[in-house]
Design a protein around this motif. Structure first.
Motif, PDB file in Angstrom:
ATOM      1  N   LYS A 158      42.254 -19.192 -61.817  1.00 40.93           N
ATOM      2  CA  LYS A 158      41.467 -19.608 -60.653  1.00 40.93           C
ATOM      3  C   LYS A 158      42.194 -20.583 -59.739  1.00 40.93           C
ATOM      4  CE  LYS A 158      38.168 -17.000 -61.786  1.00 40.93           C
ATOM      5  NZ  LYS A 158      37.908 -15.793 -60.954  1.00 40.93           N
ATOM      6  N   PHE A 185      32.861 -10.343 -69.458  1.00 43.45           N
ATOM      7  CA  PHE A 185      33.108 -10.970 -68.155  1.00 43.45           C
ATOM      8  C   PHE A 185      33.599  -9.948 -67.127  1.00 43.45           C
ATOM      9  CE2 PHE A 185      33.975 -14.046 -71.591  1.00 43.45           C
ATOM     10  CZ  PHE A 185      32.834 -14.819 -71.420  1.00 43.45           C
ATOM     11  N   THR A 190      31.502  -9.062 -63.752  1.00 41.70           N
ATOM     12  CA  THR A 190      32.178  -9.068 -62.453  1.00 41.70           C
ATOM     13  C   THR A 190      31.883  -7.790 -61.693  1.00 41.70           C
ATOM     14  OG1 THR A 190      33.958 -10.468 -63.300  1.00 41.70           O
ATOM     15  CG2 THR A 190      34.403  -9.238 -61.280  1.00 41.70           C
ATOM     16  N   GLU A 191      31.939  -6.658 -62.408  1.00 36.59           N
ATOM     17  CA  GLU A 191      31.698  -5.357 -61.778  1.00 36.59           C
ATOM     18  C   GLU A 191      30.243  -5.174 -61.373  1.00 36.59           C
ATOM     19  OE1 GLU A 191      33.009  -2.690 -64.772  1.00 36.59           O
ATOM     20  OE2 GLU A 191      35.144  -2.891 -64.287  1.00 36.59           O
ATOM     21  N   SER A 225      28.817 -10.388 -59.647  1.00 37.82           N
ATOM     22  CA  SER A 225      29.787 -10.987 -58.734  1.00 37.82           C
ATOM     23  C   SER A 225      30.782 -11.811 -59.531  1.00 37.82           C
ATOM     24  CB  SER A 225      29.094 -11.888 -57.703  1.00 37.82           C
ATOM     25  OG  SER A 225      28.543 -13.031 -58.345  1.00 37.82           O
ATOM     26  N   VAL A 226      31.880 -12.151 -58.879  1.00 33.73           N
ATOM     27  CA  VAL A 226      32.913 -12.964 -59.533  1.00 33.73           C
ATOM     28  C   VAL A 226      32.350 -14.346 -59.865  1.00 33.73           C
ATOM     29  CG1 VAL A 226      35.157 -14.074 -59.217  1.00 33.73           C
ATOM     30  CG2 VAL A 226      34.795 -11.739 -58.399  1.00 33.73           C
ATOM     31  N   ALA A 234      30.315 -14.229 -63.043  1.00 37.75           N
ATOM     32  CA  ALA A 234      31.223 -14.045 -64.177  1.00 37.75           C
ATOM     33  C   ALA A 234      31.970 -15.343 -64.489  1.00 37.75           C
ATOM     34  CB  ALA A 234      32.210 -12.926 -63.881  1.00 37.75           C
ATOM     35  N   ASP A 235      32.369 -16.067 -63.441  1.00 31.05           N
ATOM     36  CA  ASP A 235      33.072 -17.338 -63.654  1.00 31.05           C
ATOM     37  C   ASP A 235      32.154 -18.381 -64.296  1.00 31.05           C
ATOM     38  OD1 ASP A 235      35.373 -16.313 -62.614  1.00 31.05           O
ATOM     39  OD2 ASP A 235      35.183 -17.270 -60.652  1.00 31.05           O
TER      40      ASP A 235
END
Length: 489
Positions: free
Chosen positions: A105, A254, A258-259, A262-263, A266-267
């Motif tokens: 990140k 994760f 994400t898929e 959203s990112v 997931a983060d």
């Protein structure tokens, strides 16, 4: 504390995918339910015995009073090795996850062990304070873990590329050739459920709250893990879950989030995964500190370990566990980085060194030791109530403990037989025998030490497993030294 040690998000992200990947079976969800049934049988006698014994040493005191003092001391050393192995092993995954996340990140590359040493300081500070402070911190983290996993479950059922299939709930998927492996890999997810009795001396009403906490924990953990494992199979698809788990491992959750979302989400889940590991670290640290306190109070270990702080926390045991963690982490860090063992052993995968060695080796060793301890404790229940007949049913004092003891002993044998697979080894090597050998060696050393105490210090020997009873070694000194040093926390 109990659920924090079991680390729900860590189990769903890492344990469930590992079980699918290694067993190659869809029976993982039902496997969690079967293990929960076995541990509930264990809890029947365990909690009944807890009404008569309140001791921070838990397993140690139970085995000592049910099977005899030598076996109790042997079990106490197995407990110390096992809880320390679980605690220190988790540091490997914790440091790795933070290091990889920050690099991905922020582009900030950092050694995994830097974050481990910083975490050790935080765990140590919480460890020398009142247990309710740790409980408040862990309570928030565990609640966030549950929210994260529930969100994942909802998204999984929404995605369901093959529909909401019940394939993973088919008993034929469980009761097949992979049954043994499913149990071996699944039982590690429950480690820590037995720790309620460890906090009995610090609970306001241990005779009521410890049994309630134990039953609630095993029920919540079993049902939640089973449901989430089923959701995982639905979200990825029953026909794809095994292959996807083999290819992506713990990252599968994760990547999926994400898929599907959203990112950012997931983060956030990745961060909660890290805090989940921290919660487990704190819980196992507390368990070790209380075992050392109990053993120090009764003279099995140096009496200095019986010292507690003004808040009642066993600070000497907490400091000792911190030192143990520092030494072992430093050893892995030096061996892997300074001496090049990581590159020599794993080549391009050298960045996985703390996970493939420190985490994998030690947590599997700890799980094996705790399963052995639970088997001993189950049989100890029978021995304890045989000498104290009356009041409780045969189901509570004989049948349930015997069945649980046999099943847990069988599970321990299966763990030993599958140890190379648990370590991810194609062929056995030295670690295959040295790691479980540590458990056996601790037990044998404990037996020998008990016989030494019986000969050289018969007064101390007579108090083994009886540390909270009137006249016990620690309690008789309260008036001279003070509650803060030798009294119950």
């Amino acid at each position: 504390m109990i659920i924090a040690a079991s680390a729900p998000l860590t189990v769903v992200a890492g344990g469930v995918t590992t079980s699918f990947a290694v067993t190659g079976s869809l029976g993982v969800p039902l496997g969690f339910l079967l293990i929960a049934v076995i541990l509930t049988l264990f809890a029947v006698g365990y909690t009944a015995m807890g009404r008569f014994i309140t001791n921070a040493g838990a397993f140690y005191a139970y085995v000592a009073q049910g099977l005899g003092r030598p076996l109790g001391v042997g079990g106490s050393l197995v407990a110390l090795v096992s809880y320390n192995a679980m605690q220190v092993g988790i540091y490997g995954l914790f440091g790795f996850q933070i290091s990889v996340f920050l690099e991905a990140k922020l582009g900030f590359a950092s050694p995994w062990w830097v974050w481990v040493f910083l975490c050790i300081i935080v765990v140590a500070v919480l460890g020398v304070n009142r247990v309710d402070l740790s409980a408040k911190v862990l309570g928030v983290l565990v609640a966030l873990e549950f929210i994260a996993v529930i969100l994942f479950d909802i998204v999984s059922f929404t995605a369901s590329p093959e529909g909401v299939s019940a394939a993973a709930l088919n008993p034929n998927a469980l009761f097949g050739p992979a049954l043994g492996l499913i149990l071996v890999f699944g039982v590690a997810a429950f480690m820590g459920f037995e720790s309620g009795a460890i906090y009995g001396e610090e609970a306001k009403d241990p005779k009521r709250t410890v049994p309630r906490a134990t039953y609630l924990a095993v029920a919540i953990i079993g049902l939640f893990y089973a449901f989430s494992a089923w959701a995982f199979s639905v979200g990825i698809g029953p026909s794809q879950i095994v292959q996807a788990s083999q290819e992506a491992g713990p990252d599968l959750m994760f990547v999926f989030m994400t898929e599907q979302t959203s990112v950012i989400i997931a983060d956030i889940m990745t961060i909660l995964f890290i805090t989940s590991l921290f919660a487990a670290l704190q819980a196992f640290h507390n368990a070790v500190a209380r075992y050392l306190y109990s053993l120090g109070r009764e003279g099995v270990m140096p009496h200095a370990f019986s010292h507690t702080s003004k808040s009642g926390a066993p600070w000497a045991g907490s400091v000792a566990q911190t030192i143990i963690a520092i030494i072992i982490v430093a050893g892995f860090a030096l061996t892997g980085d300074a001496f090049g063992a990581a590159d020599a052993m794993f080549g391009e995968l050298s960045f996985l060194y703390p996970v493939l060695t420190m985490f994998t080796w030690l947590t599997n060793t700890g799980a094996a030791g705790l399963v052995l301890l639970m088997a001993l404790t189950a049989f100890a229940v029978i021995g304890f109530f045989r000498k104290r007949p009356g009041g409780l049913s045969a189901w509570t004092t004989v049948v349930a403990p015997f069945v649980a003891g046999v099943l847990l002993a069988g599970m321990f044998v299966m763990i030993l037989g599958n140890f190379p697979l648990m370590l991810g080894q194609e062929e056995p090597d030295a670690t295959t025998f040295v790691l479980p050998g540590m458990i056996i060696a601790a037990f044998v050393i404990g037996l020998a030490w008990a016989y030494v105490l019986r000969v050289k210090k018969p007064h101390l020997y007579s108090q083994i497993g009886h540390g909270t009873e009137p006249g016990a070694y620690g309690t008789e000194l309260i008036g001279v030294v003070g509650v803060e040093e030798t009294g119950a926390p």
